[in-house]
Design a protein around this motif. Structure first.
Motif, PDB file in Angstrom:
ATOM      1  N   HIS A  40      11.212 144.173 118.230  1.00  0.00           N
ATOM      2  CA  HIS A  40       9.751 144.287 118.313  1.00  0.00           C
ATOM      3  C   HIS A  40       9.220 143.636 119.579  1.00  0.00           C
ATOM      4  CE1 HIS A  40       9.239 146.238 114.522  1.00  0.00           C
ATOM      5  NE2 HIS A  40       9.676 145.216 113.798  1.00  0.00           N
ATOM      6  N   PHE A  41       9.759 142.479 119.926  1.00  0.00           N
ATOM      7  CA  PHE A  41       9.263 141.809 121.128  1.00  0.00           C
ATOM      8  C   PHE A  41       9.753 142.496 122.404  1.00  0.00           C
ATOM      9  CE2 PHE A  41       8.256 138.384 118.082  1.00  0.00           C
ATOM     10  CZ  PHE A  41       6.886 138.375 118.307  1.00  0.00           C
ATOM     11  N   CYS A  42      10.887 143.176 122.356  1.00  0.00           N
ATOM     12  CA  CYS A  42      11.284 144.028 123.489  1.00  0.00           C
ATOM     13  C   CYS A  42      10.306 145.198 123.626  1.00  0.00           C
ATOM     14  CB  CYS A  42      12.709 144.539 123.296  1.00  0.00           C
ATOM     15  SG  CYS A  42      13.974 143.288 123.597  1.00  0.00           S
TER      16      CYS A  42
ATOM     17  N   PHE B 224       8.055 146.226 126.853  1.00  0.00           N
ATOM     18  CA  PHE B 224       8.113 147.584 127.389  1.00  0.00           C
ATOM     19  C   PHE B 224       6.720 148.209 127.447  1.00  0.00           C
ATOM     20  CE2 PHE B 224       8.507 152.179 126.587  1.00  0.00           C
ATOM     21  CZ  PHE B 224       9.211 152.553 127.726  1.00  0.00           C
ATOM     22  N   TYR B 225       6.016 148.178 126.327  1.00  0.00           N
ATOM     23  CA  TYR B 225       4.691 148.795 126.284  1.00  0.00           C
ATOM     24  C   TYR B 225       3.651 147.995 127.061  1.00  0.00           C
ATOM     25  CZ  TYR B 225       6.421 152.284 123.086  1.00  0.00           C
ATOM     26  OH  TYR B 225       7.120 153.326 122.542  1.00  0.00           O
ATOM     27  N   LEU B 226       3.877 146.701 127.211  1.00  0.00           N
ATOM     28  CA  LEU B 226       2.986 145.902 128.037  1.00  0.00           C
ATOM     29  C   LEU B 226       3.057 146.355 129.494  1.00  0.00           C
ATOM     30  CD1 LEU B 226       0.946 143.583 127.910  1.00  0.00           C
ATOM     31  CD2 LEU B 226       2.838 142.007 128.346  1.00  0.00           C
ATOM     32  N   GLY B 227       4.250 146.687 129.952  1.00  0.00           N
ATOM     33  CA  GLY B 227       4.396 147.240 131.299  1.00  0.00           C
ATOM     34  C   GLY B 227       3.645 148.547 131.441  1.00  0.00           C
TER      35      GLY B 227
ATOM     36  N   ALA C 268      -6.622 157.295 127.937  1.00  0.00           N
ATOM     37  CA  ALA C 268      -5.922 157.467 126.658  1.00  0.00           C
ATOM     38  C   ALA C 268      -4.561 156.784 126.690  1.00  0.00           C
ATOM     39  CB  ALA C 268      -5.778 158.954 126.332  1.00  0.00           C
ATOM     40  N   LEU C 269      -3.846 156.902 127.818  1.00  0.00           N
ATOM     41  CA  LEU C 269      -2.557 156.240 127.962  1.00  0.00           C
ATOM     42  C   LEU C 269      -2.725 154.731 127.861  1.00  0.00           C
ATOM     43  CD1 LEU C 269       0.277 157.037 130.377  1.00  0.00           C
ATOM     44  CD2 LEU C 269      -0.619 154.733 130.320  1.00  0.00           C
ATOM     45  N   ALA C 270      -3.703 154.183 128.570  1.00  0.00           N
ATOM     46  CA  ALA C 270      -3.913 152.727 128.582  1.00  0.00           C
ATOM     47  C   ALA C 270      -4.334 152.213 127.208  1.00  0.00           C
ATOM     48  CB  ALA C 270      -4.957 152.361 129.635  1.00  0.00           C
ATOM     49  N   VAL C 271      -5.238 152.918 126.553  1.00  0.00           N
ATOM     50  CA  VAL C 271      -5.696 152.500 125.224  1.00  0.00           C
ATOM     51  C   VAL C 271      -4.541 152.594 124.223  1.00  0.00           C
ATOM     52  CG1 VAL C 271      -7.203 153.126 123.280  1.00  0.00           C
ATOM     53  CG2 VAL C 271      -8.135 153.004 125.596  1.00  0.00           C
ATOM     54  N   GLY C 272      -3.813 153.708 124.252  1.00  0.00           N
ATOM     55  CA  GLY C 272      -2.683 153.873 123.328  1.00  0.00           C
ATOM     56  C   GLY C 272      -1.610 152.830 123.544  1.00  0.00           C
ATOM     57  N   ALA C 273      -1.286 152.539 124.804  1.00  0.00           N
ATOM     58  CA  ALA C 273      -0.284 151.509 125.093  1.00  0.00           C
ATOM     59  C   ALA C 273      -0.772 150.140 124.638  1.00  0.00           C
ATOM     60  CB  ALA C 273       0.046 151.499 126.587  1.00  0.00           C
ATOM     61  N   SER C 274      -2.057 149.865 124.811  1.00  0.00           N
ATOM     62  CA  SER C 274      -2.619 148.594 124.346  1.00  0.00           C
ATOM     63  C   SER C 274      -2.506 148.476 122.835  1.00  0.00           C
ATOM     64  CB  SER C 274      -4.090 148.473 124.758  1.00  0.00           C
ATOM     65  OG  SER C 274      -4.230 148.486 126.152  1.00  0.00           O
TER      66      SER C 274
ATOM     67  N   GLN D   8       0.299 146.279 117.928  1.00  0.00           N
ATOM     68  CA  GLN D   8       1.040 146.573 116.697  1.00  0.00           C
ATOM     69  C   GLN D   8       2.462 146.033 116.756  1.00  0.00           C
ATOM     70  OE1 GLN D   8      -0.171 147.989 113.767  1.00  0.00           O
ATOM     71  NE2 GLN D   8       1.781 147.183 113.041  1.00  0.00           N
ATOM     72  N   ALA D   9       3.130 146.184 117.901  1.00  0.00           N
ATOM     73  CA  ALA D   9       4.495 145.670 118.018  1.00  0.00           C
ATOM     74  C   ALA D   9       4.514 144.142 117.930  1.00  0.00           C
ATOM     75  CB  ALA D   9       5.133 146.142 119.327  1.00  0.00           C
ATOM     76  N   ALA D  10       3.514 143.487 118.511  1.00  0.00           N
ATOM     77  CA  ALA D  10       3.426 142.027 118.403  1.00  0.00           C
ATOM     78  C   ALA D  10       3.200 141.619 116.948  1.00  0.00           C
ATOM     79  CB  ALA D  10       2.297 141.493 119.281  1.00  0.00           C
ATOM     80  N   ARG D  11       2.339 142.348 116.272  1.00  0.00           N
ATOM     81  CA  ARG D  11       2.080 142.079 114.849  1.00  0.00           C
ATOM     82  C   ARG D  11       3.367 142.248 114.037  1.00  0.00           C
ATOM     83  NH1 ARG D  11      -1.567 146.058 111.209  1.00  0.00           N
ATOM     84  NH2 ARG D  11      -1.426 144.924 109.274  1.00  0.00           N
ATOM     85  N   ASP D  12       4.104 143.333 114.302  1.00  0.00           N
ATOM     86  CA  ASP D  12       5.360 143.572 113.590  1.00  0.00           C
ATOM     87  C   ASP D  12       6.391 142.502 113.928  1.00  0.00           C
ATOM     88  OD1 ASP D  12       4.198 145.843 112.533  1.00  0.00           O
ATOM     89  OD2 ASP D  12       5.212 147.210 113.911  1.00  0.00           O
ATOM     90  N   GLY D  13       6.427 142.078 115.191  1.00  0.00           N
ATOM     91  CA  GLY D  13       7.355 141.037 115.610  1.00  0.00           C
ATOM     92  C   GLY D  13       7.074 139.718 114.922  1.00  0.00           C
TER      93      GLY D  13
END
Length: 165
Positions: A98-100, A104-107, A140-146, A151-156
């Motif tokens: 999750h933190f990986c 990735f998505y933060l980039g 849309a790309l920036a909002v979706g990636a954000s 969500q990944a941080a929450r799951d992590g």
């Protein structure tokens, strides 16, 4: 705990909204494609900018649905090794994964917001039959990636809390 519950509910609602918008985008792409084919075949007049519109909508549809897929664990993964692990090592590996994903998505998020702001500054448009602006797809790309970073941080964090149970 009240704030975390509120944050969780808000994230869930935003993920669902993103998926609804993504689904509407898929329907719009289908209609644009159908009208483009029918217009070209029957009338000899394709839909102006169909390619550019579909390209922009596709980016939005993909990225706005990612956070919901993340929350549901729907991304493709290989479970062969994970299924053989006991609970603690499995939670540790999920936490690392999750933190990986966050990194990735933060980039993607950082470059997405930069691209969005740059397209606004430059008033960038697609080169085609119509002057379709570039910024909606990049937004849309920036909002979706954000959304998927959150969500990944929450799951992590959820997986990390299971490591010590």
């Amino acid at each position: 705990m009240g704030f975390l519950n509120y944050l969780g509910r808000t994230t869930d609602r935003l993920n669902a909204l993103g998926a609804i918008v993504a689904g509407a985008g898929l329907a719009a792409m289908m209609l644009i494609g159908a009208f483009d084919v029918l217009g070209s075949s029957l009338l000899g007049k394709p839909v102006p900018g169909a390619y550019e519109l579909t390209e922009t909508i596709m980016v939005g549809s993909v990225f706005l649905a990612l956070a919901l897929a993340q929350s549901q664990g729907s991304h493709i993964r290989v479970d062969a090794i994970v299924k053989t692990m006991s609970a603690r090592p499995r939670h540790v590996s999920e936490t690392v994964a999750h933190f990986c994903s966050v990194l990735f998505y933060l980039g993607i998020c950082v470059f997405g917001w930069d691209g969005f702001l740059q397209s606004i500054d430059e008033a960038a448009v697609y080169q085609g039959l119509i002057g379709l602006p570039v910024w909606p797809g990049r937004l849309a790309l920036a909002v979706g990636a954000s959304m998927v970073v959150v969500q990944a941080a929450r799951d992590g964090l959820r997986s990390a809390s299971r490591c010590w149970r």
